[in-house]
Design an enzyme around this catalytic site. Sequence first.
Site, PDB file in Angstrom:
ATOM      1  N   LYS A   1      -2.338   0.881   0.722  1.00 22.18           N
ATOM      2  CA  LYS A   1      -1.069   0.917  -0.011  1.00 22.18           C
ATOM      3  C   LYS A   1      -0.416  -0.457  -0.188  1.00 22.18           C
ATOM      4  CE  LYS A   1      -0.993   4.199  -1.276  1.00 22.18           C
ATOM      5  NZ  LYS A   1      -2.107   4.766  -2.131  1.00 22.18           N
ATOM      6  N   CYS A   2      -1.241  -1.491  -0.143  1.00 15.38           N
ATOM      7  CA  CYS A   2      -0.699  -2.858  -0.270  1.00 15.38           C
ATOM      8  C   CYS A   2      -1.154  -3.553  -1.557  1.00 15.38           C
ATOM      9  CB  CYS A   2      -1.110  -3.684   0.954  1.00 15.38           C
ATOM     10  SG  CYS A   2      -0.249  -3.151   2.444  1.00 15.38           S
ATOM     11  N   GLY A   3      -1.728  -2.817  -2.488  1.00  7.65           N
ATOM     12  CA  GLY A   3      -2.133  -3.442  -3.743  1.00  7.65           C
ATOM     13  C   GLY A   3      -3.634  -3.439  -3.976  1.00  7.65           C
ATOM     14  N   THR A   4      -4.352  -2.599  -3.248  1.00  8.21           N
ATOM     15  CA  THR A   4      -5.809  -2.503  -3.369  1.00  8.21           C
ATOM     16  C   THR A   4      -6.255  -2.222  -4.810  1.00  8.21           C
ATOM     17  OG1 THR A   4      -5.631  -1.348  -1.248  1.00  8.21           O
ATOM     18  CG2 THR A   4      -7.817  -1.409  -2.276  1.00  8.21           C
ATOM     19  N   THR A   5      -5.656  -1.197  -5.392  1.00 11.10           N
ATOM     20  CA  THR A   5      -6.071  -0.751  -6.726  1.00 11.10           C
ATOM     21  C   THR A   5      -5.878  -1.877  -7.747  1.00 11.10           C
ATOM     22  OG1 THR A   5      -5.225   1.419  -6.057  1.00 11.10           O
ATOM     23  CG2 THR A   5      -5.772   1.149  -8.382  1.00 11.10           C
TER      24      THR A   5
ATOM     25  N   HIS B   1     -10.887  -1.363   3.852  1.00 12.74           N
ATOM     26  CA  HIS B   1      -9.588  -1.371   4.542  1.00 12.74           C
ATOM     27  C   HIS B   1      -9.764  -1.819   5.998  1.00 12.74           C
ATOM     28  CE1 HIS B   1      -7.269   0.200   1.300  1.00 12.74           C
ATOM     29  NE2 HIS B   1      -7.661   1.461   1.381  1.00 12.74           N
TER      30      HIS B   1
ATOM     31  N   ARG C   1       2.324   4.682  -8.569  1.00 14.21           N
ATOM     32  CA  ARG C   1       3.605   5.361  -8.385  1.00 14.21           C
ATOM     33  C   ARG C   1       4.721   4.566  -9.061  1.00 14.21           C
ATOM     34  NH1 ARG C   1       7.961   5.568  -4.819  1.00 14.21           N
ATOM     35  NH2 ARG C   1       7.228   3.597  -3.931  1.00 14.21           N
TER      36      ARG C   1
HETATM   37  S1  PPS Z   1      -4.850   2.520  -1.799  1.00 16.12           S
HETATM   38  O1  PPS Z   1      -4.760   3.991  -1.628  1.00 16.12           O
HETATM   39  O2  PPS Z   1      -4.910   1.835  -0.490  1.00 16.12           O
HETATM   40  O3  PPS Z   1      -5.928   2.124  -2.689  1.00 16.12           O
HETATM   41  O4  PPS Z   1      -3.444   2.116  -2.467  1.00 16.12           O
HETATM   42  P1  PPS Z   1      -3.094   0.662  -2.986  1.00 16.12           P
HETATM   43  O5  PPS Z   1      -3.682   0.484  -4.338  1.00 16.12           O
HETATM   44  O6  PPS Z   1      -3.392  -0.347  -1.958  1.00 16.12           O
HETATM   45  O7  PPS Z   1      -1.522   0.705  -3.104  1.00 16.12           O
HETATM   46  C1  PPS Z   1      -0.852   1.541  -4.018  1.00 16.12           C
HETATM   47  C2  PPS Z   1       0.402   0.801  -4.426  1.00 16.12           C
HETATM   48  O8  PPS Z   1       0.078  -0.205  -5.402  1.00 16.12           O
HETATM   49  C3  PPS Z   1       0.796   0.088  -6.605  1.00 16.12           C
HETATM   50  N1  PPS Z   1       0.001  -0.294  -7.773  1.00 16.12           N
HETATM   51  C4  PPS Z   1       0.263  -1.365  -8.536  1.00 16.12           C
HETATM   52  N2  PPS Z   1       1.234  -2.295  -8.473  1.00 16.12           N
HETATM   53  C5  PPS Z   1       1.250  -3.242  -9.439  1.00 16.12           C
HETATM   54  N3  PPS Z   1       0.371  -3.288 -10.464  1.00 16.12           N
HETATM   55  C6  PPS Z   1      -0.619  -2.363 -10.569  1.00 16.12           C
HETATM   56  N4  PPS Z   1      -1.470  -2.387 -11.589  1.00 16.12           N
HETATM   57  C7  PPS Z   1      -0.705  -1.353  -9.567  1.00 16.12           C
HETATM   58  N5  PPS Z   1      -1.524  -0.304  -9.360  1.00 16.12           N
HETATM   59  C8  PPS Z   1      -1.098   0.325  -8.262  1.00 16.12           C
HETATM   60  C9  PPS Z   1       1.033   1.580  -6.522  1.00 16.12           C
HETATM   61  O9  PPS Z   1       2.035   1.992  -7.412  1.00 16.12           O
HETATM   62  C10 PPS Z   1       1.384   1.741  -5.070  1.00 16.12           C
HETATM   63  O10 PPS Z   1       2.667   1.223  -4.750  1.00 16.12           O
HETATM   64  P2  PPS Z   1       4.002   2.122  -4.781  1.00 16.12           P
HETATM   65  O11 PPS Z   1       5.036   1.305  -4.058  1.00 16.12           O
HETATM   66  O12 PPS Z   1       3.715   3.398  -4.078  1.00 16.12           O
HETATM   67  O13 PPS Z   1       4.327   2.289  -6.221  1.00 16.12           O
END
Ligand code: PPS
Length: 339
Positions: A88-92, A152, A304
Amino acid sequence: MAAAAAATPGQSGPVPFKDIDDGSVSKHTPKEEFGDLVSALPRRQQSILQLRLYQGFWLPAHWVPGTVVFQRRFAPRPDDVVLASYPKCGTTWLKALAFAAAARGAYPPASAEHPLRRLNPHDCIPFIDEIFAAGEETKLDMLPSPRLMNTHLPYTLLPEPVTAGGCKVVYICRDPKDMVVSLWHFLRRAQPDLSFADTFESVCDGTVMVGPVWDHVLSYWRASVTHQDRVLFLKYEDMLRDTGANVRRLAKFMGQPFSAAEEGAGAVASIVELCSFDKMKGLEVNKAGTAGAYCAMPRDAFFRKGVAGDWANHMTPAMATRLDEIVREKFRGTGLTFT
Ligand code: PPS
Protein backbone atom coordinates in the site's frame (compact mmCIF):
# COMPACT_ATOMS: atom_id res chain seq x y z
CA MET A 1 5.73 -29.67 -13.06
CA ALA A 2 5.91 -28.84 -16.76
CA ALA A 3 9.09 -27.22 -17.99
CA ALA A 4 8.63 -23.53 -18.68
CA ALA A 5 9.16 -22.21 -22.16
CA ALA A 6 12.36 -20.23 -22.51
CA ALA A 7 12.17 -16.62 -23.62
CA THR A 8 11.93 -16.31 -27.39
CA PRO A 9 15.46 -15.91 -28.79
CA GLY A 10 16.13 -12.34 -29.81
CA GLN A 11 13.17 -10.98 -27.89
CA SER A 12 14.08 -8.35 -25.32
CA GLY A 13 12.22 -7.43 -22.19
CA PRO A 14 10.42 -6.28 -20.34
CA VAL A 15 7.32 -7.80 -21.86
CA PRO A 16 3.99 -8.12 -20.03
CA PHE A 17 4.13 -11.16 -17.79
CA LYS A 18 0.56 -12.08 -18.68
CA ASP A 19 1.49 -12.25 -22.38
CA ILE A 20 4.34 -14.66 -21.61
CA ASP A 21 2.55 -16.84 -19.08
CA ASP A 22 1.17 -19.51 -21.41
CA GLY A 23 -0.21 -21.76 -18.69
CA SER A 24 2.45 -24.43 -19.24
CA VAL A 25 3.71 -24.19 -15.64
CA SER A 26 1.43 -25.96 -13.21
CA LYS A 27 1.16 -24.87 -9.59
CA HIS A 28 2.65 -26.89 -6.81
CA THR A 29 3.07 -25.83 -3.26
CA PRO A 30 6.47 -25.92 -1.62
CA LYS A 31 4.53 -26.31 1.66
CA GLU A 32 5.28 -30.03 1.91
CA GLU A 33 9.02 -29.42 1.66
CA PHE A 34 9.08 -26.78 4.41
CA GLY A 35 5.90 -27.54 6.35
CA ASP A 36 7.73 -28.29 9.61
CA LEU A 37 9.61 -25.03 9.43
CA VAL A 38 6.36 -23.06 9.03
CA SER A 39 4.46 -24.82 11.79
CA ALA A 40 7.26 -24.08 14.28
CA LEU A 41 7.03 -20.30 13.71
CA PRO A 42 5.08 -17.90 15.97
CA ARG A 43 1.74 -16.99 14.42
CA ARG A 44 -1.02 -14.42 14.60
CA GLN A 45 -4.11 -13.45 12.65
CA GLN A 46 -4.39 -10.01 11.05
CA SER A 47 -7.73 -9.46 9.37
CA ILE A 48 -8.02 -12.10 6.62
CA LEU A 49 -4.34 -13.03 6.87
CA GLN A 50 -2.68 -15.70 8.94
CA LEU A 51 0.84 -14.46 9.65
CA ARG A 52 4.03 -16.23 10.69
CA LEU A 53 7.08 -14.57 12.19
CA TYR A 54 9.92 -15.47 9.84
CA GLN A 55 13.39 -13.94 10.22
CA GLY A 56 12.00 -10.96 12.12
CA PHE A 57 8.99 -10.19 9.89
CA TRP A 58 5.31 -11.18 10.00
CA LEU A 59 4.87 -12.84 6.62
CA PRO A 60 1.57 -14.23 5.34
CA ALA A 61 1.93 -17.90 6.34
CA HIS A 62 1.47 -19.15 2.78
CA TRP A 63 4.47 -17.08 1.63
CA VAL A 64 6.97 -18.66 4.03
CA PRO A 65 7.79 -21.89 2.14
CA GLY A 66 8.07 -19.95 -1.11
CA THR A 67 10.29 -17.37 0.56
CA VAL A 68 12.64 -20.14 1.66
CA VAL A 69 12.78 -21.43 -1.91
CA PHE A 70 13.31 -17.87 -3.22
CA GLN A 71 16.14 -17.33 -0.74
CA ARG A 72 17.84 -20.62 -1.54
CA ARG A 73 17.34 -21.00 -5.27
CA PHE A 74 16.76 -17.65 -6.97
CA ALA A 75 19.48 -16.76 -9.47
CA PRO A 76 19.25 -13.11 -10.49
CA ARG A 77 20.26 -12.03 -13.96
CA PRO A 78 22.60 -9.01 -13.92
CA ASP A 79 20.06 -6.82 -15.72
CA ASP A 80 17.10 -7.81 -13.50
CA VAL A 81 15.36 -5.04 -11.59
CA VAL A 82 13.47 -5.99 -8.44
CA LEU A 83 10.77 -3.48 -7.46
CA ALA A 84 10.26 -3.63 -3.70
CA SER A 85 7.74 -2.01 -1.40
CA TYR A 86 5.83 -2.29 1.80
CA PRO A 87 2.19 -3.03 0.76
CA LYS A 88 0.00 0.00 0.00
CA CYS A 89 2.95 2.34 -0.51
CA GLY A 90 2.80 2.82 -4.28
CA THR A 91 3.61 -0.64 -5.66
CA THR A 92 1.05 -0.52 -8.46
CA TRP A 93 2.20 2.93 -9.57
CA LEU A 94 5.88 1.97 -9.42
CA LYS A 95 5.18 -1.17 -11.45
CA ALA A 96 3.40 0.88 -14.09
CA LEU A 97 6.09 3.58 -14.25
CA ALA A 98 8.99 1.11 -14.30
CA PHE A 99 7.35 -1.00 -16.98
CA ALA A 100 6.46 2.01 -19.12
CA ALA A 101 9.98 3.46 -18.79
CA ALA A 102 11.91 0.23 -19.29
CA ALA A 103 9.77 -1.04 -22.18
CA ARG A 104 9.39 2.30 -23.96
CA GLY A 105 11.42 1.14 -26.96
CA ALA A 106 9.02 -1.67 -27.80
CA TYR A 107 5.91 0.03 -26.43
CA PRO A 108 5.79 3.82 -27.00
CA PRO A 109 3.92 5.26 -24.00
CA ALA A 110 1.60 7.40 -26.11
CA SER A 111 0.54 4.44 -28.23
CA ALA A 112 -3.09 3.35 -28.05
CA GLU A 113 -1.79 -0.23 -28.09
CA HIS A 114 0.35 0.16 -24.97
CA PRO A 115 0.04 -2.93 -22.70
CA LEU A 116 -0.86 -0.76 -19.72
CA ARG A 117 -4.05 0.25 -21.52
CA ARG A 118 -5.22 -3.38 -21.65
CA LEU A 119 -3.50 -4.91 -18.60
CA ASN A 120 -3.38 -4.06 -14.92
CA PRO A 121 0.21 -3.22 -13.81
CA HIS A 122 0.16 -6.37 -11.65
CA ASP A 123 -0.42 -8.40 -14.83
CA CYS A 124 2.61 -6.80 -16.47
CA ILE A 125 5.14 -7.49 -13.72
CA PRO A 126 5.25 -10.78 -11.75
CA PHE A 127 4.86 -10.70 -7.97
CA ILE A 128 7.75 -12.82 -6.71
CA ASP A 129 6.20 -13.64 -3.33
CA GLU A 130 3.04 -15.19 -4.81
CA ILE A 131 4.93 -16.84 -7.69
CA PHE A 132 7.22 -18.69 -5.28
CA ALA A 133 4.35 -19.39 -2.86
CA ALA A 134 2.60 -21.23 -5.69
CA GLY A 135 5.78 -23.03 -6.77
CA GLU A 136 5.56 -21.33 -10.16
CA GLU A 137 9.06 -19.86 -10.19
CA THR A 138 10.01 -21.43 -13.50
CA LYS A 139 7.60 -18.88 -15.01
CA LEU A 140 10.25 -16.27 -14.29
CA ASP A 141 12.64 -18.11 -16.65
CA MET A 142 10.17 -17.46 -19.44
CA LEU A 143 10.68 -13.71 -19.23
CA PRO A 144 13.20 -12.20 -21.64
CA SER A 145 15.85 -9.90 -20.16
CA PRO A 146 15.81 -7.39 -18.74
CA ARG A 147 13.21 -8.69 -16.30
CA LEU A 148 11.15 -6.58 -13.91
CA MET A 149 9.73 -8.34 -10.85
CA ASN A 150 8.30 -7.13 -7.57
CA THR A 151 8.32 -8.17 -3.93
CA HIS A 152 6.97 -7.05 -0.57
CA LEU A 153 9.78 -8.81 1.29
CA PRO A 154 12.22 -6.69 3.31
CA TYR A 155 15.78 -6.29 2.01
CA THR A 156 17.14 -8.57 4.71
CA LEU A 157 15.01 -11.46 3.42
CA LEU A 158 16.09 -11.12 -0.21
CA PRO A 159 18.30 -13.92 -1.56
CA GLU A 160 22.00 -13.41 -0.91
CA PRO A 161 22.87 -13.28 -4.65
CA VAL A 162 20.55 -10.24 -4.92
CA THR A 163 21.90 -8.38 -1.88
CA ALA A 164 25.46 -9.24 -2.92
CA GLY A 165 24.89 -7.13 -6.02
CA GLY A 166 23.49 -9.64 -8.49
CA CYS A 167 20.88 -7.16 -9.75
CA LYS A 168 19.32 -3.77 -9.05
CA VAL A 169 16.58 -3.02 -6.54
CA VAL A 170 14.12 -0.09 -6.46
CA TYR A 171 12.19 0.56 -3.24
CA ILE A 172 9.19 2.82 -2.73
CA CYS A 173 8.07 3.92 0.73
CA ARG A 174 5.24 6.12 1.98
CA ASP A 175 4.22 8.00 5.10
CA PRO A 176 3.07 5.11 7.35
CA LYS A 177 -0.04 7.09 8.36
CA ASP A 178 -1.29 7.07 4.77
CA MET A 179 -0.18 3.46 4.41
CA VAL A 180 -2.40 2.44 7.37
CA VAL A 181 -5.39 4.20 5.87
CA SER A 182 -4.78 2.62 2.47
CA LEU A 183 -4.28 -0.82 4.03
CA TRP A 184 -7.49 -0.57 6.01
CA HIS A 185 -9.54 0.42 2.97
CA PHE A 186 -7.96 -2.41 1.00
CA LEU A 187 -8.51 -5.13 3.62
CA ARG A 188 -12.05 -3.91 4.15
CA ARG A 189 -12.85 -4.98 0.61
CA ALA A 190 -12.35 -8.55 1.86
CA GLN A 191 -13.53 -8.00 5.43
CA PRO A 192 -16.10 -5.17 5.54
CA ASP A 193 -16.37 -5.07 9.35
CA LEU A 194 -12.61 -4.62 9.91
CA SER A 195 -12.01 -1.88 12.44
CA PHE A 196 -9.63 0.96 11.66
CA ALA A 197 -8.45 0.96 15.29
CA ASP A 198 -7.37 -2.70 15.06
CA THR A 199 -5.48 -2.11 11.83
CA PHE A 200 -3.80 0.93 13.36
CA GLU A 201 -2.82 -1.03 16.49
CA SER A 202 -1.27 -3.86 14.50
CA VAL A 203 0.86 -1.33 12.62
CA CYS A 204 1.92 0.39 15.85
CA ASP A 205 2.88 -2.85 17.59
CA GLY A 206 4.68 -4.17 14.50
CA THR A 207 2.52 -7.27 14.05
CA VAL A 208 1.09 -6.21 10.71
CA MET A 209 1.64 -8.07 7.43
CA VAL A 210 5.35 -7.90 6.45
CA GLY A 211 5.88 -5.70 9.52
CA PRO A 212 7.32 -4.15 11.50
CA VAL A 213 6.92 -1.36 8.95
CA TRP A 214 9.91 0.63 10.25
CA ASP A 215 12.24 -2.37 10.01
CA HIS A 216 11.04 -2.96 6.45
CA VAL A 217 11.70 0.65 5.40
CA LEU A 218 15.02 0.82 7.22
CA SER A 219 16.25 -2.41 5.64
CA TYR A 220 16.06 -0.75 2.20
CA TRP A 221 17.10 2.70 3.40
CA ARG A 222 20.36 1.33 4.82
CA ALA A 223 21.02 -0.69 1.67
CA SER A 224 20.38 2.39 -0.49
CA VAL A 225 22.85 4.44 1.55
CA THR A 226 25.54 1.76 1.33
CA HIS A 227 24.91 0.69 -2.28
CA GLN A 228 23.66 3.78 -4.11
CA ASP A 229 24.52 2.26 -7.47
CA ARG A 230 22.24 -0.72 -7.02
CA VAL A 231 19.50 0.22 -4.54
CA LEU A 232 17.27 3.19 -5.39
CA PHE A 233 15.07 4.55 -2.59
CA LEU A 234 11.94 6.45 -3.62
CA LYS A 235 9.19 8.14 -1.63
CA TYR A 236 5.55 8.13 -2.77
CA GLU A 237 5.14 11.74 -1.67
CA ASP A 238 8.16 12.85 -3.75
CA MET A 239 6.73 10.97 -6.70
CA LEU A 240 3.44 12.84 -6.34
CA ARG A 241 5.25 16.18 -6.06
CA ASP A 242 7.37 15.68 -9.18
CA THR A 243 6.58 12.49 -11.03
CA GLY A 244 8.65 13.42 -14.09
CA ALA A 245 11.85 13.95 -12.13
CA ASN A 246 11.42 10.58 -10.44
CA VAL A 247 10.68 8.82 -13.75
CA ARG A 248 13.99 10.24 -15.03
CA ARG A 249 15.77 8.95 -11.89
CA LEU A 250 14.15 5.56 -12.28
CA ALA A 251 15.03 5.23 -15.98
CA LYS A 252 18.61 6.35 -15.39
CA PHE A 253 18.97 3.92 -12.50
CA MET A 254 17.66 1.08 -14.66
CA GLY A 255 20.35 1.93 -17.22
CA GLN A 256 18.00 3.59 -19.70
CA PRO A 257 18.31 7.37 -19.33
CA PHE A 258 16.12 9.47 -21.59
CA SER A 259 17.96 10.83 -24.61
CA ALA A 260 17.71 14.47 -25.62
CA ALA A 261 15.57 13.35 -28.55
CA GLU A 262 13.20 11.49 -26.22
CA GLU A 263 13.05 14.48 -23.89
CA GLY A 264 12.28 16.70 -26.86
CA ALA A 265 9.53 14.36 -27.97
CA GLY A 266 7.89 14.44 -24.53
CA ALA A 267 8.54 10.79 -23.62
CA VAL A 268 8.69 11.50 -19.88
CA ALA A 269 5.42 13.42 -19.90
CA SER A 270 3.78 10.59 -21.88
CA ILE A 271 4.84 8.03 -19.25
CA VAL A 272 3.66 10.25 -16.42
CA GLU A 273 0.31 10.68 -18.15
CA LEU A 274 -0.08 6.97 -19.01
CA CYS A 275 0.56 5.98 -15.39
CA SER A 276 -1.29 8.84 -13.71
CA PHE A 277 -3.81 7.90 -11.08
CA ASP A 278 -6.81 9.28 -12.97
CA LYS A 279 -5.80 7.64 -16.23
CA MET A 280 -5.19 4.22 -14.64
CA LYS A 281 -8.26 4.31 -12.44
CA GLY A 282 -10.41 5.17 -15.45
CA LEU A 283 -9.26 2.26 -17.61
CA GLU A 284 -11.79 -0.51 -18.10
CA VAL A 285 -9.16 -3.14 -17.24
CA ASN A 286 -8.61 -1.54 -13.83
CA LYS A 287 -12.32 -1.22 -13.03
CA ALA A 288 -13.39 -4.82 -13.50
CA GLY A 289 -12.12 -8.24 -12.48
CA THR A 290 -9.65 -9.24 -9.83
CA ALA A 291 -5.89 -9.35 -9.23
CA GLY A 292 -3.91 -11.43 -6.77
CA ALA A 293 -3.36 -15.18 -6.77
CA TYR A 294 -3.99 -16.04 -3.11
CA CYS A 295 -6.81 -13.69 -2.26
CA ALA A 296 -8.29 -12.25 -5.43
CA MET A 297 -9.01 -8.58 -4.82
CA PRO A 298 -11.15 -6.41 -7.09
CA ARG A 299 -8.82 -4.52 -9.43
CA ASP A 300 -10.44 -1.22 -8.57
CA ALA A 301 -9.25 -1.71 -4.94
CA PHE A 302 -5.72 -0.89 -6.12
CA PHE A 303 -6.82 2.61 -7.21
CA ARG A 304 -8.59 4.37 -4.35
CA LYS A 305 -7.60 8.01 -3.88
CA GLY A 306 -3.91 8.30 -4.74
CA VAL A 307 -3.08 11.32 -2.57
CA ALA A 308 -0.85 12.23 0.35
CA GLY A 309 -2.40 13.23 3.69
CA ASP A 310 -5.66 11.25 3.63
CA TRP A 311 -4.72 10.05 7.13
CA ALA A 312 -6.16 13.30 8.48
CA ASN A 313 -9.64 12.06 7.50
CA HIS A 314 -9.27 8.80 9.41
CA MET A 315 -7.18 9.19 12.56
CA THR A 316 -7.28 11.50 15.51
CA PRO A 317 -4.39 13.94 16.03
CA ALA A 318 -3.36 11.77 19.01
CA MET A 319 -3.16 8.65 16.82
CA ALA A 320 -1.14 10.53 14.20
CA THR A 321 1.29 11.84 16.82
CA ARG A 322 1.66 8.38 18.31
CA LEU A 323 2.57 6.72 15.01
CA ASP A 324 4.81 9.64 14.00
CA GLU A 325 6.69 9.34 17.28
CA ILE A 326 7.15 5.58 17.00
CA VAL A 327 8.55 6.00 13.50
CA ARG A 328 10.71 9.04 14.42
CA GLU A 329 12.20 7.09 17.32
CA LYS A 330 12.93 4.05 15.13
CA PHE A 331 14.48 6.24 12.40
CA ARG A 332 16.56 8.31 14.82
CA GLY A 333 20.14 8.63 13.63
CA THR A 334 19.48 7.02 10.24
CA GLY A 335 18.98 10.24 8.26
CA LEU A 336 15.53 9.10 7.09
CA THR A 337 12.40 11.15 7.80
CA PHE A 338 8.90 11.34 6.40
CA THR A 339 8.40 15.07 6.97
S1 PPS B 1 -0.46 -3.09 -3.21
O1 PPS B 1 -1.68 -3.85 -2.83
O2 PPS B 1 0.60 -3.26 -2.19
O3 PPS B 1 -0.01 -3.39 -4.55
O4 PPS B 1 -0.92 -1.55 -3.14
P1 PPS B 1 -0.02 -0.34 -3.59
O5 PPS B 1 -0.11 -0.20 -5.07
O6 PPS B 1 1.32 -0.42 -2.98
O7 PPS B 1 -0.73 0.90 -2.91
C1 PPS B 1 -2.03 1.31 -3.26
C2 PPS B 1 -2.05 2.82 -3.09
O8 PPS B 1 -1.41 3.45 -4.21
C3 PPS B 1 -2.37 4.29 -4.86
N1 PPS B 1 -2.14 4.31 -6.30
C4 PPS B 1 -1.61 5.35 -6.96
N2 PPS B 1 -1.20 6.56 -6.54
C5 PPS B 1 -0.74 7.41 -7.49
N3 PPS B 1 -0.71 7.14 -8.81
C6 PPS B 1 -1.13 5.93 -9.27
N4 PPS B 1 -1.13 5.66 -10.57
C7 PPS B 1 -1.60 4.97 -8.33
N5 PPS B 1 -2.08 3.72 -8.42
C8 PPS B 1 -2.40 3.32 -7.19
C9 PPS B 1 -3.70 3.67 -4.48
O9 PPS B 1 -4.77 4.55 -4.70
C10 PPS B 1 -3.47 3.32 -3.04
O10 PPS B 1 -3.43 4.46 -2.20
P2 PPS B 1 -4.74 5.03 -1.45
O11 PPS B 1 -4.21 5.99 -0.42
O12 PPS B 1 -5.45 3.89 -0.83
O13 PPS B 1 -5.52 5.73 -2.51
